[in-house]
Design a protein around this motif. Structure first.
Motif, PDB file in Angstrom:
ATOM      1  N   ASP B 199     -30.021 -13.336   0.994  1.00  0.00           N
ATOM      2  CA  ASP B 199     -29.837 -13.785  -0.399  1.00  0.00           C
ATOM      3  C   ASP B 199     -29.007 -15.055  -0.434  1.00  0.00           C
ATOM      4  O   ASP B 199     -29.344 -16.029  -1.120  1.00  0.00           O
ATOM      5  CB  ASP B 199     -29.115 -12.703  -1.218  1.00  0.00           C
ATOM      6  CG  ASP B 199     -30.067 -11.600  -1.663  1.00  0.00           C
ATOM      7  OD1 ASP B 199     -31.285 -11.761  -1.435  1.00  0.00           O
ATOM      8  OD2 ASP B 199     -29.597 -10.594  -2.218  1.00  0.00           O
ATOM      9  N   SER B 200     -27.923 -15.021   0.331  1.00  0.00           N
ATOM     10  CA  SER B 200     -27.031 -16.168   0.378  1.00  0.00           C
ATOM     11  C   SER B 200     -27.785 -17.409   0.863  1.00  0.00           C
ATOM     12  O   SER B 200     -27.640 -18.504   0.309  1.00  0.00           O
ATOM     13  CB  SER B 200     -25.867 -15.822   1.306  1.00  0.00           C
ATOM     14  OG  SER B 200     -24.979 -16.863   1.410  1.00  0.00           O
ATOM     15  N   ALA B 201     -28.617 -17.238   1.871  1.00  0.00           N
ATOM     16  CA  ALA B 201     -29.396 -18.362   2.394  1.00  0.00           C
ATOM     17  C   ALA B 201     -30.425 -18.841   1.368  1.00  0.00           C
ATOM     18  O   ALA B 201     -30.628 -20.041   1.190  1.00  0.00           O
ATOM     19  CB  ALA B 201     -30.085 -17.953   3.689  1.00  0.00           C
ATOM     20  N   ARG B 202     -31.029 -17.890   0.681  1.00  0.00           N
ATOM     21  CA  ARG B 202     -32.068 -18.286  -0.279  1.00  0.00           C
ATOM     22  C   ARG B 202     -31.499 -19.116  -1.422  1.00  0.00           C
ATOM     23  O   ARG B 202     -32.127 -20.058  -1.895  1.00  0.00           O
ATOM     24  CB  ARG B 202     -32.765 -17.038  -0.839  1.00  0.00           C
ATOM     25  CG  ARG B 202     -33.785 -16.451   0.129  1.00  0.00           C
ATOM     26  CD  ARG B 202     -34.358 -15.157  -0.402  1.00  0.00           C
ATOM     27  NE  ARG B 202     -35.093 -15.341  -1.643  1.00  0.00           N
ATOM     28  CZ  ARG B 202     -35.342 -14.367  -2.504  1.00  0.00           C
ATOM     29  NH1 ARG B 202     -34.899 -13.146  -2.261  1.00  0.00           N
ATOM     30  NH2 ARG B 202     -36.011 -14.596  -3.600  1.00  0.00           N
TER      31      ARG B 202
END
Lengths: 268, 296
Positions: B199-202
């Motif tokens: 999620d953080s990467a997205r």
């Protein structure tokens, strides 16, 4: 035109082959430069709503607009701070911040990148911790770094999902002050949506509080106190105490209702 | 008190061993110097690690073993020297045969590194491709679960028949040994990456290449390196076995070749060399792991 506008957002999720409603018609808007908190008990749908705004979930139906434009998916106009893992564990603090910046400002030179990262690092008080890995930092310091990373991306909109939820009480207060100070000192006003279950935190930080219950926004509560706010003075203010009581009652009111339902159910 | 004796014991054994070696029968020969060099090297290593009780324990065992070996073979003369060579004769193989030995080690290592390179390339590459697609993963993984447990050495006769040279067949078999664990770990890394990290990467709007190189690969690296270090010993086993079956160079070949002439002195020396090479490889890998995964 509002900065953020959600209208009749519905979302389902599947578990064990059954459909459950995660959101049942969430509607609200946030004005440009406004700080809005979403508050509510566990699994009321507040984090889900934030994830819709972040673009991590797709709503089943309804409209989600930013600056009037229907929006799906993630975007460079929004920065997100999570409770955990806003930082990649395999990058140092500074590398993490630079990595975030580089995604939004691909043209920057190595030097500019480093300077910008350093500037935000110092804003959150992490000078000297540039080359530490996240596991070497306390939870509070990790969240400082996460805030620095997201702020450094210089997005219009800041989405924060219980960012201080895993931080101890003392550091939580320090981080709240830090966040407000930074937001007050930036020239361009940021629009912030902040998810929390902490009533004091919500009042201290926000211009407006949205109370969520049963997968939708149940109340909108304006927070009339002037900025800059002082925690101690605010705590003595009778209006503050009244507002606080009112919101806490919202939590309990619903719990009582649930209890009645349970008792009624058991009788059948 | 006991601790003190414990710390001194290996050195007492060292002196005893030296006394044994200094018996007149050997003096001045190549064998004499070779054995002396090995024993002194071990003692020096012990002196460097003199604070460590574990090192003292190991020293005691190694010296005791050498004393018994030396006494039984060279001094008491109880055994047939052809089948039970004395330690000095074994260690003297090195000055006598070092060119061939080092060539053998180099040949084995070249083969190992080639196989590791290929396995990493294909394991990581194919693992990424399969891991990134639900449909591919759902199709391929059940097949992989059937194929991967087959011991790769089983392929060797067929590989020898199919591939142009014995060396390429060895490379293939060793590559297969390392490929599966790397491939499985890569697929797992991609598919079971912590949702919070994903999620953080997205939310950073990463390009696909950035997502792969800066998120998925570093996330999977610890798993891959662990599987590599587990397969080092296995793959060396497979490699030496392959060399024994039909190689014309390498440590496995060296052992098999001299066994055919009943030169067990050289056989034992080759076995010791394999132990040393595997240990060095493992140490190299451990250092690499420390260097690459500083973040945990």
């Amino acid at each position: 035109m509002s900065k953020i506008d959600l209208k009749d957002i519905f979302l389902d999720y599947q578990e064990n082959g059954h459909d459950f409603h995660a959101l049942e018609g969430v509607s609200f808007s946030v004005e440009n430069g406004e700080f809005v908190s979403i508050i509510g008990s566990s699994s009321c749908g507040k984090s889900t709503t934030l994830n819709i705004m972040a673009g991590l979930y797709e709503p089943k139906s309804g409209s989600f607009r930013i600056d009037g434009v229907e929006t799906r998916g993630t975007g460079k106009n929004r920065g997100v701070v999570f409770q955990h893992y806003s930082l990649f564990p395999w990058m140092t603090v500074k590398k993490n911040i630079q990595f975030g910046i580089r995604q939004n400002f691909p043209g920057l030179s190595k030097n500019e990148l480093s300077n910008k990262a350093q500037e935000y690092l110092e804003k959150v008080g992490l000078r000297g911790f540039e080359h530490k890995y996240p596991y070497q930092l306390s939870g509070g310091m990790q969240q400082r770094a996460a805030i620095a990373k997201t702020l450094a991306m210089e997005t219009d909109i800041l989405l924060m999902d219980e960012p201080f939820g895993a931080v101890d009480a003392k550091n939580r207060v320090i981080l709240q002050d830090l966040l407000l100070n930074i937001l007050d000192s930036t020239d361009r006003k940021k629009t912030v949506v902040f998810v929390t279950h902490d009533v004091d935190e919500a009042i201290f930080l926000s211009d407006r509080i949205l109370f969520m219950n049963r997968k939708k926004i149940e109340r909108e509560i304006p927070v009339p106190f002037e900025r800059p706010r002082h925690r101690e003075r605010l705590a003595l203010n009778a209006d503050y105490q009244q507002l606080r009581r009112k919101i806490v009652d919202l939590f309990y009111y619903d719990e009582e209702e649930n209890l009645h339902e349970l008792e009624g159910g058991a009788g059948i | 008190m006991i601790r003190k004796i414990h710390a001194v014991l290996p050195h007492i054994l060292f002196v005893l061993l030296i006394y044994l070696i200094l018996q007149p029968s050997l003096e001045g020969t190549d064998e004499y110097w070779a054995l002396l060099a090995v024993v002194v090297a071990i003692e020096l290593a012990l002196l460097v690690k003199r604070k460590s009780l574990v090192a003292a324990d190991i020293g005691i065992i190694v010296f005791l073993f050498l004393i018994v070996w030396e006494y039984l073979t060279a001094k008491a003369g109880v055994k047939n020297p052809l089948l039970y060579p004395a330690p000095e004769n074994v260690f003297a193989i090195f000055p006598e045969d070092y060119e061939k030995i080092l060539e053998g080690v180099a040949s084995s290592l070249r083969l190992m590194f080639t196989a590791f390179g290929l396995a990493l390339l294909f394991g990581v590459g194919l693992g990424l491709i399969v891991g990134l697609s639900d449909r591919l993963a759902n199709t391929v993984m059940p097949i992989v679960r059937v194929v991967s447990p087959i011991p790769p050495i089983i392929y060797s006769p067929y590989a020898v028949a199919l591939l142009p040279s014995f060396r390429s067949a060895s490379i293939f078999v060793v590559t297969m040994t390392i490929f599966w664990p790397i491939f499985m770990n890569m697929v797992l890394g991609v598919r079971e990456i912590d949702r919070k990290i994903m999620d953080s990467a997205r939310t950073l709007n990463l390009k696909k290449s950035t997502m792969i190189l800066q998120v998925l690969l570093p996330y999977s690296l610890p798993g891959i390196l662990n599987s590599v270090s587990v397969s080092v010993s296995t793959s060396f086993l497979v490699l030496t076995a392959a060399e024994m079956i039909g190689g014309t160079s390498g440590l496995g070949w060296y052992i098999k070749y001299h066994a055919d002439f009943a030169n067990f002195t050289k056989v034992i020396f080759g076995i010791i060399m394999i132990g040393i090479v595997v240990t060095l490889l493992n140490a190299l890998l451990a250092a690499l792991k420390k260097l690459l995964i500083r973040w945990r």
